[in-house]
Motif scaffolding. Structure first.
Motif, mmCIF file in Angstrom:
data_model
loop_
_atom_site.group_PDB
_atom_site.id
_atom_site.type_symbol
_atom_site.label_atom_id
_atom_site.label_comp_id
_atom_site.label_asym_id
_atom_site.label_seq_id
_atom_site.Cartn_x
_atom_site.Cartn_y
_atom_site.Cartn_z
ATOM 1 N N THR A 30 0.699 -1.637 0.035
ATOM 2 C CA THR A 30 -0.331 -0.347 0.136
ATOM 3 C C THR A 30 0.809 1.359 -0.048
ATOM 4 N N ALA A 34 -1.343 1.732 -5.832
ATOM 5 C CA ALA A 34 -3.041 1.883 -5.503
ATOM 6 C C ALA A 34 -3.285 0.578 -5.327
ATOM 7 N N ARG A 35 -3.713 0.155 -6.764
ATOM 8 C CA ARG A 35 -3.982 -1.296 -6.566
ATOM 9 C C ARG A 35 -3.649 -2.450 -6.883
ATOM 10 N N LYS A 63 -5.632 -2.130 6.300
ATOM 11 C CA LYS A 63 -4.934 -1.538 5.586
ATOM 12 C C LYS A 63 -4.317 0.210 6.254
ATOM 13 N N THR A 65 -4.275 3.586 8.253
ATOM 14 C CA THR A 65 -5.247 4.196 8.436
ATOM 15 C C THR A 65 -4.625 5.203 6.982
ATOM 16 N N GLY A 66 -5.429 5.341 6.380
ATOM 17 C CA GLY A 66 -5.273 6.618 5.000
ATOM 18 C C GLY A 66 -4.889 6.312 3.842
ATOM 19 N N SER A 67 -4.838 4.891 4.315
ATOM 20 C CA SER A 67 -4.462 4.383 2.503
ATOM 21 C C SER A 67 -5.700 4.846 1.694
ATOM 22 N N LYS A 68 -5.677 4.540 0.114
ATOM 23 C CA LYS A 68 -6.365 4.679 -0.595
ATOM 24 C C LYS A 68 -6.555 3.314 -1.242
ATOM 25 N N ARG A 70 -6.939 -0.147 -2.912
ATOM 26 C CA ARG A 70 -7.892 -0.865 -4.062
ATOM 27 C C ARG A 70 -7.451 -2.194 -3.734
ATOM 28 N N ASN A 305 -4.281 5.377 -12.816
ATOM 29 C CA ASN A 305 -4.605 5.992 -11.699
ATOM 30 C C ASN A 305 -4.237 7.521 -11.957
ATOM 31 N N ASP A 307 -3.361 9.725 -9.504
ATOM 32 C CA ASP A 307 -2.136 10.261 -8.692
ATOM 33 C C ASP A 307 -0.567 9.452 -9.230
#
Length: 345
Positions: A30, A34-35, A63, A65-68, A70, A305, A307
């Motif tokens: 993570t 991203a995925r 995962k 905290t704050g992780s995006k 997926r 992505n 980002d």
């Protein structure tokens, strides 16, 4: 060049395991990805939509905290896979693909397919809805040399399936041979391949010459140097048929260092640094983004992505030699060379 900006990459082949192991290794992925396509070969395996939903929820709960991040879930194909359950899981976006393990081919593959005629209806339905089939491309016939099992799988199993079920979308995972590279390159729009980080770096001598090195043992096993060169050429070519799937596979050191040790290399921690070194050596840093961030989403019909990450070149990076878990250490893959590229904080 000492600075490189990439769309945030994805990992199209990842083992997270479960429970304490998953909680320990998940942050290594993570941090930069991203995925990830998450492999379903747990014990017991992820074979139903309910299994996939419950496993996804455990990953999301673990995962940072704050992780995006997926997780992209998969089902483990068996000879009893229920077509209606599979299609329902695909319809709601719960699963992204289905994984085919020939029975006995690798870690936790005992529930895999032995008689391919028994999964034909499932594969036909997958072709209808465009759901990718991810294949561990090795035969398990004990009479076939382990170094020949990928090439034999293509001729005995994969090519006949693709001819019988036109339109079936296939990812040949963790390819290790020039044979597989050539087959994928010439196979048309319905087939692609993932290439691992470690297979870009090691050949079979790294495992066997001068003493057995169990942390380099993986399946499919690394092949001759000529095949490694073919993998590097494919990965760095920009060809959209090839993209990153680390096959990062954590095992406790106590499981690797056995008379019959487990197969797998844990590369999640340092993959991007290794890739930058490989691509730079090939004069192809400008194609790293395609391999790590663009080609995979294109095949899976997902947007790349938005980002970005920044990689910087400088003094060698000091990665940890292992990751601690509640049950013991997991050794991080050693590429055998200094890593000068890092993801900027």
């Amino acid at each position: 060049m000492d600075r490189l900006t990439l769309r945030r990459p994805d990992d199209w082949h990842l083992h997270l395991r479960d429970d304490a192991m998953m909680r320990a290794v998940l942050p290594e992925t993570t941090r930069n990805f991203a995925r990830a396509i998450v492999m379903p070969n747990l014990v017991p395996p992820v074979v139903t939509a309910r299994d996939a939903a419950e496993y996804r929820d455990r990953i999301l709960a673990a995962k940072p905290t704050g992780s995006k991040f997926r997780p992209l879930m998969t089902l483990y194909l068996t000879e009893e896979t229920d077509v209606r359950d599979l299609r329902a899981a695909a319809d709601i976006g719960l699963i992204t693909a289905v994984k085919l393990y020939p029975a006995g081919a690798t870690t936790n593959s005992a529930s895999g397919v032995r008689d391919f005629s028994k999964v034909r209806r499932v594969l036909e339905n997958m072709a209808q809805i465009g759901l990718p089939l991810l294949v561990h491309g090795e035969v398990t016939d004990p009479e076939i040399d382990i170094f020949d099992r990928e090439a034999t799988f293509i001729t005995r199993v994969l090519d006949p399936i693709r001819r019988d079920i036109p339109g079936l979308r296939v990812v040949m995972e963790h390819v290790t041979t020039r044979d597989a590279v050539d087959y994928v390159r010439e196979g048309g729009a319905d087939i692609a391949a993932t290439i691992t980080t470690h297979h870009l770096v090691i050949n079979r001598n790294h495992i066997l010459a001068g003493g057995i090195r169990p942390h380099y043992y993986c399946l499919p096993v690394a092949k001759r140097e000529e095949h490694r060169h073919a993998l590097v050429k494919a990965a760095t070519s920009g060809d959209a048929s090839f993209f990153l799937g680390t096959d990062s596979a954590p095992h406790l050191d106590t499981a690797k260092l056995q008379p019959c040790g487990c197969a797998g290399c844990f590369t999640a921690t340092n993959t991007l640094s290794i890739l930058a070194e490989v691509f730079e050596a090939a004069g192809a840093l400008d194609r790293l983004e395609a391999f790590a961030s663009l080609n995979g989403p294109a095949f899976y019909r997902l947007p790349p992505n938005e980002d970005r990450i920044v990689m910087e070149k400088g003094a060698p990076v000091a990665y940890p030699s292992s990751i601690a878990t509640e049950e013991g250490p997991v050794t991080v893959f050693d590429p055998g060379m200094p890593l000068h590229w890092r993801v900027a904080e």
